[in-house]
Design an enzyme around this catalytic site. Sequence first.
Site, short mmCIF file in Angstrom:
data_model
loop_
_atom_site.label_atom_id
_atom_site.label_comp_id
_atom_site.label_asym_id
_atom_site.label_seq_id
_atom_site.Cartn_x
_atom_site.Cartn_y
_atom_site.Cartn_z
N ASP A 205 0.91 -1.15 0.00
CA ASP A 205 0.00 0.00 0.00
C ASP A 205 0.94 1.19 0.00
OD1 ASP A 205 -1.47 2.27 0.84
OD2 ASP A 205 -3.05 0.94 1.54
N HIS A 206 1.08 1.84 -1.16
CA HIS A 206 2.18 2.80 -1.25
C HIS A 206 2.01 4.00 -0.31
CE1 HIS A 206 -0.37 5.14 -4.02
NE2 HIS A 206 0.46 6.15 -3.84
N HIS A 268 -5.71 2.77 0.92
CA HIS A 268 -4.98 3.93 1.43
C HIS A 268 -5.72 4.66 2.57
CE1 HIS A 268 -2.89 3.03 -2.16
NE2 HIS A 268 -3.52 3.82 -2.98
#
Length: 516
Positions: A205-206, A268
Amino acid sequence: MAVTAPLQEGQPEGENPLTEGLERLPVPPTTLVIFGATGDLARRKLLPALYNLAHDGALPERFQLVGVARKERAHEDYRAECEEAIRAFSRRPPDADVLKGLLENVRYVAGTFDDASAYRTLGQTLDDFERDAGEVLNRAFYLSTAPSFFPVIVRQLGSSKLAHHEHAAVRLIVEKPFGTTLKEAQELNQTVLSIFDESQVFRIDHYLGKETVQNLLAFRFANGMFEPLWNRNYIDSVQITASEDLGIGSRAAYYDRSGALRDLIQNHMLQLLCNVAMEPPVNFTAEEVRNEKVKVLLAVPQPTAEAISEMAVRAQYGPGHAGGEDVPGYLEEQGVPADSTTETFAALRLEVDNWRWAGVPFYLRTGKRLARKITEIAVTLKPVPHLAFSQSGSLGVRPNQLVLTIQPNEGVSLSLGAKIPGTRMIIRPVKMEFQYGTTFLSQSPEAYERLITDVMRGDATLFTRDDEVEAQWRICDPIVSSWAALPGPLPKYLAGSQGPEEAEQLLLADDRWRAI
Ligand code: BG6
């Protein structure tokens, strides 16, 4: 008030208890294999991140990269494509020597993802590296393909005996989306965990790699000042916004099957919520941090069919004006069916039903083609219990609000009531601000730089665990199915605007959406 650089001169690195032990883990020799090596993510994010790590001397001394994709190409051609991608998307202009050093260690393997012979060639390539190096290298397999290939590649890695190694660590990196429903996420977890051990798996999950998201934990747990207030007794509401000014660009094929809820909220934004709401972990190890996050997700009541219309709103952008030009509506975007009911805006009102947060609304809002790009968390405190000032003096008294800006203009601001200079007691809100840019005077690394190094180090703190991803889907799944069952068309909002009016319905009492 501006905050000045907090690091004391001469303060040894690693004294921060939040990161103690982690920063100093060495990065062991590694071969990174990217499946989907010529795709958008590899070109725009992964290759530039690798270049910047090389630039900072942050790659292990021995680092090899193997690109895997369908088309036949010579190693040289793939290297040229890597160079072109790095030149186009690196956050700094590439230095010729660093680039050369990185590209020398790049190989290419052609093959379809279900073709066992491609995995034999891959295995051979990895063995050759090790023979040449005279040492074993850890292996990290990065799934950066269309999600439908994730289980295919995982099974092939298993049957070709590449998922484990007697003398080296083997890791699997899985890009988002991790399933498009709870059931799919569970099935994918089952497939992955039938071949790999959970300790080998790194679900990306950047947002977790963003400096400012990590700073949320520093902010909460390295300061004694806010934590005593961080609960239902003092906090009135929490509002999390991730708005974007851009439309869907050329991603219709992906986006139309995803929509705002799955694209940003399921992953996110729920991670941001977890970082705001979690209890202090006993220590900052991957297991403890993720245990606390899972507890938060499980404390969010699963939306019931009846409640969804009260706590969730969706909409689509219509034509409008954004970024100084006229832009088409979602239904006119190339590749989008004219009767699509995919939402480009989603807002939810959630509750974290536990001792700390019961009764505090958590508002989440995201959308494409809104007025501007901003990701922020606004925490509004309860109003003061009694106003002793005269009526006109009290007009400017507002509840304190703490705003953590994730991007752009990363920083923290706290609104306070202050007396306007003069002979009368008149109050108005003022802001105390800290900004990353002016305080630290350095460019933050891209999220993928941090995440790729963490994988090579074997530190999974900033990755989503199997139960965590399922707990996220547990919240979103009923909304996804309820929306899928409702007919269109969807409520509309003007491109370039603040979003749909319908979003107001979610707000309780005196709450207001912050201006985007
Ligand atoms: C991705 C979504 O995960 O995040 C995109 O698929 C979105 O639709 C992007 O634009 C936003 O990321 P960032 O880092 O630009 O906020």
